[in-house]
Scaffold this motif. Structure first.
Motif, PDB file in Angstrom:
ATOM      1  N   GLY A  15       0.811  -1.221   0.000  1.00 45.52           N
ATOM      2  CA  GLY A  15       0.000   0.000   0.000  1.00 45.52           C
ATOM      3  C   GLY A  15       0.841   1.265   0.000  1.00 45.52           C
ATOM      4  N   PRO A  16       1.675   1.478   1.017  1.00 50.00           N
ATOM      5  CA  PRO A  16       2.510   2.690   1.052  1.00 50.00           C
ATOM      6  C   PRO A  16       3.500   2.764  -0.106  1.00 50.00           C
ATOM      7  N   LEU A  17       4.113   1.626  -0.451  1.00 48.04           N
ATOM      8  CA  LEU A  17       5.093   1.636  -1.538  1.00 48.04           C
ATOM      9  C   LEU A  17       4.427   2.008  -2.856  1.00 48.04           C
ATOM     10  N   GLY A  18       3.261   1.420  -3.093  1.00 49.38           N
ATOM     11  CA  GLY A  18       2.533   1.750  -4.315  1.00 49.38           C
ATOM     12  C   GLY A  18       2.095   3.199  -4.352  1.00 49.38           C
ATOM     13  N   SER A  19       1.694   3.736  -3.212  1.00 43.95           N
ATOM     14  CA  SER A  19       1.281   5.142  -3.163  1.00 43.95           C
ATOM     15  C   SER A  19       2.416   6.073  -3.551  1.00 43.95           C
ATOM     16  N   ALA A  62      10.042 -14.968   3.231  1.00 47.80           N
ATOM     17  CA  ALA A  62      10.359 -13.529   3.285  1.00 47.80           C
ATOM     18  C   ALA A  62       9.655 -12.807   2.133  1.00 47.80           C
ATOM     19  N   LEU A  63       9.159 -11.611   2.421  1.00 48.73           N
ATOM     20  CA  LEU A  63       8.450 -10.824   1.422  1.00 48.73           C
ATOM     21  C   LEU A  63       9.429 -10.084   0.519  1.00 48.73           C
ATOM     22  N   ALA A  64       9.182 -10.136  -0.772  1.00 47.96           N
ATOM     23  CA  ALA A  64       9.943  -9.359  -1.739  1.00 47.96           C
ATOM     24  C   ALA A  64       8.953  -8.609  -2.631  1.00 47.96           C
ATOM     25  N   VAL A  65       9.438  -7.583  -3.290  1.00 45.27           N
ATOM     26  CA  VAL A  65       8.621  -6.786  -4.203  1.00 45.27           C
ATOM     27  C   VAL A  65       9.439  -6.484  -5.448  1.00 45.27           C
ATOM     28  N   VAL A  66       8.879  -6.772  -6.618  1.00 42.14           N
ATOM     29  CA  VAL A  66       9.543  -6.412  -7.859  1.00 42.14           C
ATOM     30  C   VAL A  66       8.962  -5.081  -8.343  1.00 42.14           C
ATOM     31  N   VAL A  67       9.845  -4.198  -8.797  1.00 39.73           N
ATOM     32  CA  VAL A  67       9.448  -2.859  -9.236  1.00 39.73           C
ATOM     33  C   VAL A  67       9.647  -2.753 -10.744  1.00 39.73           C
ATOM     34  N   LEU A  68       8.578  -2.428 -11.459  1.00 39.21           N
ATOM     35  CA  LEU A  68       8.612  -2.232 -12.904  1.00 39.21           C
ATOM     36  C   LEU A  68       8.454  -0.753 -13.219  1.00 39.21           C
ATOM     37  N   PHE A 116       5.661   3.822 -11.848  1.00 38.90           N
ATOM     38  CA  PHE A 116       6.161   2.497 -11.524  1.00 38.90           C
ATOM     39  C   PHE A 116       5.002   1.578 -11.144  1.00 38.90           C
ATOM     40  N   GLU A 117       5.273   0.298 -11.176  1.00 33.11           N
ATOM     41  CA  GLU A 117       4.318  -0.724 -10.754  1.00 33.11           C
ATOM     42  C   GLU A 117       5.027  -1.643  -9.777  1.00 33.11           C
ATOM     43  N   VAL A 118       4.349  -2.042  -8.708  1.00 34.31           N
ATOM     44  CA  VAL A 118       4.969  -2.906  -7.702  1.00 34.31           C
ATOM     45  C   VAL A 118       4.159  -4.191  -7.553  1.00 34.31           C
ATOM     46  N   CYS A 119       4.863  -5.322  -7.461  1.00 30.47           N
ATOM     47  CA  CYS A 119       4.198  -6.624  -7.355  1.00 30.47           C
ATOM     48  C   CYS A 119       4.888  -7.460  -6.285  1.00 30.47           C
ATOM     49  N   ILE A 164      11.999  -3.901 -16.034  1.00 28.13           N
ATOM     50  CA  ILE A 164      12.078  -4.407 -14.659  1.00 28.13           C
ATOM     51  C   ILE A 164      13.271  -3.721 -14.012  1.00 28.13           C
ATOM     52  N   ARG A 165      13.015  -2.973 -12.955  1.00 28.47           N
ATOM     53  CA  ARG A 165      14.042  -2.067 -12.430  1.00 28.47           C
ATOM     54  C   ARG A 165      14.687  -2.501 -11.116  1.00 28.47           C
ATOM     55  N   ALA A 166      13.923  -3.134 -10.243  1.00 28.97           N
ATOM     56  CA  ALA A 166      14.492  -3.411  -8.919  1.00 28.97           C
ATOM     57  C   ALA A 166      13.744  -4.542  -8.233  1.00 28.97           C
ATOM     58  N   LEU A 167      14.424  -5.143  -7.277  1.00 30.13           N
ATOM     59  CA  LEU A 167      13.819  -6.130  -6.381  1.00 30.13           C
ATOM     60  C   LEU A 167      14.105  -5.691  -4.959  1.00 30.13           C
TER      61      LEU A 167
END
Length: 266
Positions: free
Chosen positions: A13-17, A50-56, A24-27, A164-167
Motif C-alpha cells: 500500500g505505502p510503496l505503491g502510493s 520472506a516478502l519481496a517486491v519487484v518494481v517495474l 512504476f508498478e509494484v508486485c 524491470i528495475r528493482a527487487l
C-alpha cells in the motif's frame, strides 16, 4: 531474526502510493517462489517466506519521474541517468515508507563480486505474476536448430513497453499463506506468436516490433523512444540538446605545467 508485524498490504500500500504516481508498478512475491525455479548459485539468501517486491517502470515513468528528476537533480557521471532516477525514486520511497524495516534493494544493473546479476529480473517478474517470461523452452518443435534464443518478458497491459528495475527484499517480513502465487498472464499463447516474439526480440530488437506482440494501452512517447534509441554514450548530449542538462563548458588551453597540475601531478 525477529519477524516484523508488517503485512503484505502494509508494505504494498505505502510503496505503491509513493511509486505508482511516478510511473512504476509494484508486485509482491515470496522469496521461495523465486528461489524454487533457480539453481542454488542464484538464490536470494533469505527464508522462503520472506516478502519481496519487484518494481517495474511503465511507459509513464519517463515523463512522470525521469524528466522531473533531471530538472531537480545533478547527474553523476558516468552512471546512467535513468538508473540514477530509479535509484532516487526507489530509495526515497523505501526510506520514507519503511524507516524501521531492513530492506535489501537490488537494482537490475547491479552485479555481485562474482559478476552475476544481483537478481534475475525476468524471473522475478514471472514468479510474481507481473509479466510472462517467454523462453525458448516455451516453444514446441523449435525451428532454430541449435541456435540459442534469449527469452523476454511481456506485460499484459504494456506488452514489451516496460522495464524491470528493482527487487526489494523485506528481510524481517514473513508472509503466510494469505499471499498466493498468481500465474502470469499468458498473453502470447500460440506457438506461432511465441516464435514471432522470440525471433523479433533476438534478431530484430532494434526495430522494437517485439514490444507490440500484443495490443497495448500505452507505449513509450516519441521523446522516450528517441532517448532509448540513442546509443548510451550519446544520451547526455541528447539531454543537453533538449535543454534538460547544462551545456558542457569549453575547456581552456592549458600549458604543460597547468596540465600536470590539473591531472593531479603537482
Amino acid at each position: 531474526m525477529a519477524a516484523s508485524s508488517a503485512s503484505v498490504e502494509g508494505v504494498i500500500g505505502p510503496l505503491g502510493s509513493c511509486l505508482t504516481k511516478l510511473g512504476f508498478e509494484v508486485c509482491p512475491l515470496k522469496v521461495g517462489w523465486y528461489n524454487s525455479v533457480l539453481p542454488p548459485s542464484f538464490h536470494l539468501p533469505y527464508p522462503d517466506d520472506a516478502l519481496a517486491v519487484v518494481v517495474l517502470s511503465t511507459p509513464a515513468m519517463f515523463e512522470q519521474a525521469f524528466l522531473p528528476f533531471l530538472e531537480h537533480s545533478s547527474i553523476q557521471k558516468p552512471s546512467d541517468p535513468v538508473d540514477q532516477c530509479v535509484r532516487h525514486c526507489v530509495s526515497t520511497a523505501v526510506s520514507q515508507c519503511f524507516p524501521e524495516l531492513k530492506v535489501d534493494v537490488r537494482y537490475d544493473y547491479e552485479l555481485l563480486p562474482s559478476r552475476k546479476p544481483k537478481f534475475l529480473a525476468q524471473t522475478a517478474a514471472h514468479v510474481s505474476g507481473a509479466a510472462f517470461y517467454y523462453q525458448q523452452s516455451d516453444v514446441t518443435d523449435q525451428p532454430w536448430g541449435g541456435r540459442k534464443m534469449f527469452g523476454v518478458c511481456i506485460h499484459p497491459s504494456f506488452g514489451g513497453w516496460f522495464a524491470i528495475r528493482a527487487l526489494l527484499v523485506f528481510e524481517d517480513v514473513a508472509v503466510g499463506p494469505e499471499l498466493v502465487q498468481p500465474d502470469p498472464p499468458d498473453c502470447v499463447a500460440s506457438r506461432e506468436d511465441r516464435i514471432k516474439l522470440l525471433e523479433a526480440f533476438n534478431l530484430h530488437w532494434q526495430d522494437w516490433s517485439y514490444r507490440d506482440i500484443v495490443p497495448v494501452g500505452q507505449t513509450y512517447s516519441e521523446r522516450q523512444k528517441e532517448y532509448f534509441s540513442t546509443p548510451p554514450a550519446q544520451r547526455l548530449a541528447l539531454l543537453r540538446s533538449w535543454g534538460l542538462l547544462p551545456k558542457e563548458e569549453a575547456q581552456p588551453d592549458l600549458s604543460p605545467c597547468e596540465q600536470n597540475q590539473a591531472n593531479g601531478h603537482g
